[in-house]
Design an enzyme around this catalytic site. Structure first.
Site, PDB file in Angstrom:
ATOM      1  N   ASP A 127      -4.490   7.009   3.401  1.00 24.85           N
ATOM      2  CA  ASP A 127      -5.006   6.375   2.185  1.00 24.85           C
ATOM      3  C   ASP A 127      -4.821   4.857   2.230  1.00 24.85           C
ATOM      4  O   ASP A 127      -4.384   4.226   1.266  1.00 24.85           O
ATOM      5  CB  ASP A 127      -4.335   6.953   0.943  1.00 24.85           C
ATOM      6  CG  ASP A 127      -5.125   6.670  -0.345  1.00 24.85           C
ATOM      7  OD1 ASP A 127      -6.304   6.312  -0.237  1.00 24.85           O
ATOM      8  OD2 ASP A 127      -4.547   6.811  -1.437  1.00 24.85           O
ATOM      9  N   ASP A 166     -10.064  11.051   4.123  1.00 27.23           N
ATOM     10  CA  ASP A 166     -10.096   9.579   4.101  1.00 27.23           C
ATOM     11  C   ASP A 166      -9.826   8.933   5.457  1.00 27.23           C
ATOM     12  O   ASP A 166      -9.961   7.714   5.593  1.00 27.23           O
ATOM     13  CB  ASP A 166      -9.093   8.975   3.100  1.00 27.23           C
ATOM     14  CG  ASP A 166      -9.385   9.327   1.659  1.00 27.23           C
ATOM     15  OD1 ASP A 166     -10.530   9.699   1.375  1.00 27.23           O
ATOM     16  OD2 ASP A 166      -8.476   9.225   0.821  1.00 27.23           O
ATOM     17  N   ASP A 307      -5.626  11.779  -9.302  1.00 23.65           N
ATOM     18  CA  ASP A 307      -5.949  10.966  -8.123  1.00 23.65           C
ATOM     19  C   ASP A 307      -4.954   9.827  -7.938  1.00 23.65           C
ATOM     20  O   ASP A 307      -4.939   9.170  -6.896  1.00 23.65           O
ATOM     21  CB  ASP A 307      -7.358  10.365  -8.259  1.00 23.65           C
ATOM     22  CG  ASP A 307      -8.439  11.428  -8.269  1.00 23.65           C
ATOM     23  OD1 ASP A 307      -8.354  12.370  -7.479  1.00 23.65           O
ATOM     24  OD2 ASP A 307      -9.384  11.307  -9.081  1.00 23.65           O
TER      25      ASP A 307
END
Length: 335
Positions: A127, A166, A307
């Protein structure tokens, strides 16, 4: 998340990969470019060995319902979310013993005759762009040991694995050296899963339609070892509508110039996206998981899990279940 891209071709990245692999791994070569003759995982695979997607009674929404039976929201959360099949995320910190956790999860699914969906999410520096779920393994060697244990624990049991959400979209927030290391680790992970979990379909994550151009993502997938696995995933933990996500996936697939399957995360895309990725308001649960290999759509994100500390849940950490978020997704009211 950003749409900026890094101009690294698959061949250039492959040529520069210098990460130290586990014993038995081989260095990346031109065979991992679009001209590779490596055959991806094909056929009916794990879907033909099971009856539907596994509904895990230990996922966050289910645990919340069990702990709050008197809450007026519990019945709706149970019916709309916790009783639905979806993925289980393995993050390196969520389970002290990943081998035992993966083995127990896949055994439970096998006992039910259902197909488990696992998310491997533990790359070092994960991330990099969003940062709400930052963390991951402390270094390459630790990750290699972790993913080897993860794959071995699945063994011959049928499964679907979503590999590192990601990971390929984050390149604009990473240095060239970090990208090279990440691609080496993804290749090692793809090889370990192919060799140690032969009845598993692995999908390397390919971001979403609003992030990276299809041709660029195809290059990154090839450099990450997609030739070794079933294919790629799109829209994981995002909100973009299924039609748009499928259009993006088809363009990525065409740019690969080789066979590849794909899966779409439909968990929270019932109202489509609004350009925001972190707890946006006005979103809705999407179409439920299907076991149709021609149109594989799964709940990969767990609806109701935050999130990050953002959007309509500014005080709820990433990965934590929020009944308020769940209630909004069930209602699906646009602002």
């Amino acid at each position: 998340m950003t749409r900026r891209t890094t101009a690294l071709t698959a061949a250039a990245v492959i040529a520069s990969v210098a990460v130290s692999l586990l014993p038995g791994d081989t260095a990346l070569t031109a065979a991992d470019t679009p001209d590779s003759s490596v055959t991806p995982q094909t056929g009916g695979g794990p879907l033909s060995r099971t009856r539907g997607i596994f509904t895990d009674p230990q996922l966050p929404a289910a645990r919340w319902v069990a702990a709050h039976p008197e809450d007026k929201r519990a019945a709706a959360v149970r019916a709309a979310i916790s009783n639905q099949p979806m993925a289980h995320w393995f993050t390196g910190t969520s389970d002290a013993d990943v081998g035992l956790a993966v083995a127990n999860y896949t055994r439970s699914a096998a006992a039910a005759g259902q197909l488990p969906v696992l998310v491997a999410y533990n790359l070092p520096g994960r991330d990099a762009c969003g940062a709400e779920s930052a963390g991951g393994a402390a270094g390459p060697a630790i990750y290699q040991k972790w993913i080897s244990t993860f794959a071995t624990a699945i063994g011959v049991r049928p499964a679907i694995v979503i590999l590192e959400p990601d990971a390929l979209g984050d390149f604009s927030c990473m240095s060239k050296a970090q990208i090279t290391t990440r691609l080496g680790l993804l290749n090692a992970a793809a090889r370990m899963l192919a060799e140690n979990a032969p009845n598993t379909w692995t999908f390397i994550d390919a971001g979403h339609a609003d992030w990276t151009r299809p041709a660029t993502m195809a290059e990154r997938l090839l450099a990450a070892g997609v030739a070794r696995v079933r294919g790629f995933s799109v829209n994981v933990s995002n909100y973009i509508a299924t039609t748009e996500s499928r259009r993006y996936a088809e363009r990525v697939k065409a740019a690969l110039h080789r066979p590849a399957g794909y899966v779409i995360d439909t968990s929270r895309n019932g109202n489509g996206g609004n350009g925001q990725w972190c707890n946006p308001g006005g979103r809705k649960l999407g179409r439920r998981s299907t076991a149709n290999p021609a149109a594989l759509e799964l709940w990969i994100a767990n609806p109701g899990n935050s999130d990050g500390k953002c959007g309509i849940a500014p005080t709820t950490k990433a990965g934590i279940f929020s009944p308020a978020l769940a209630q909004r997704l069930i209602a699906g009211n646009r602002p």
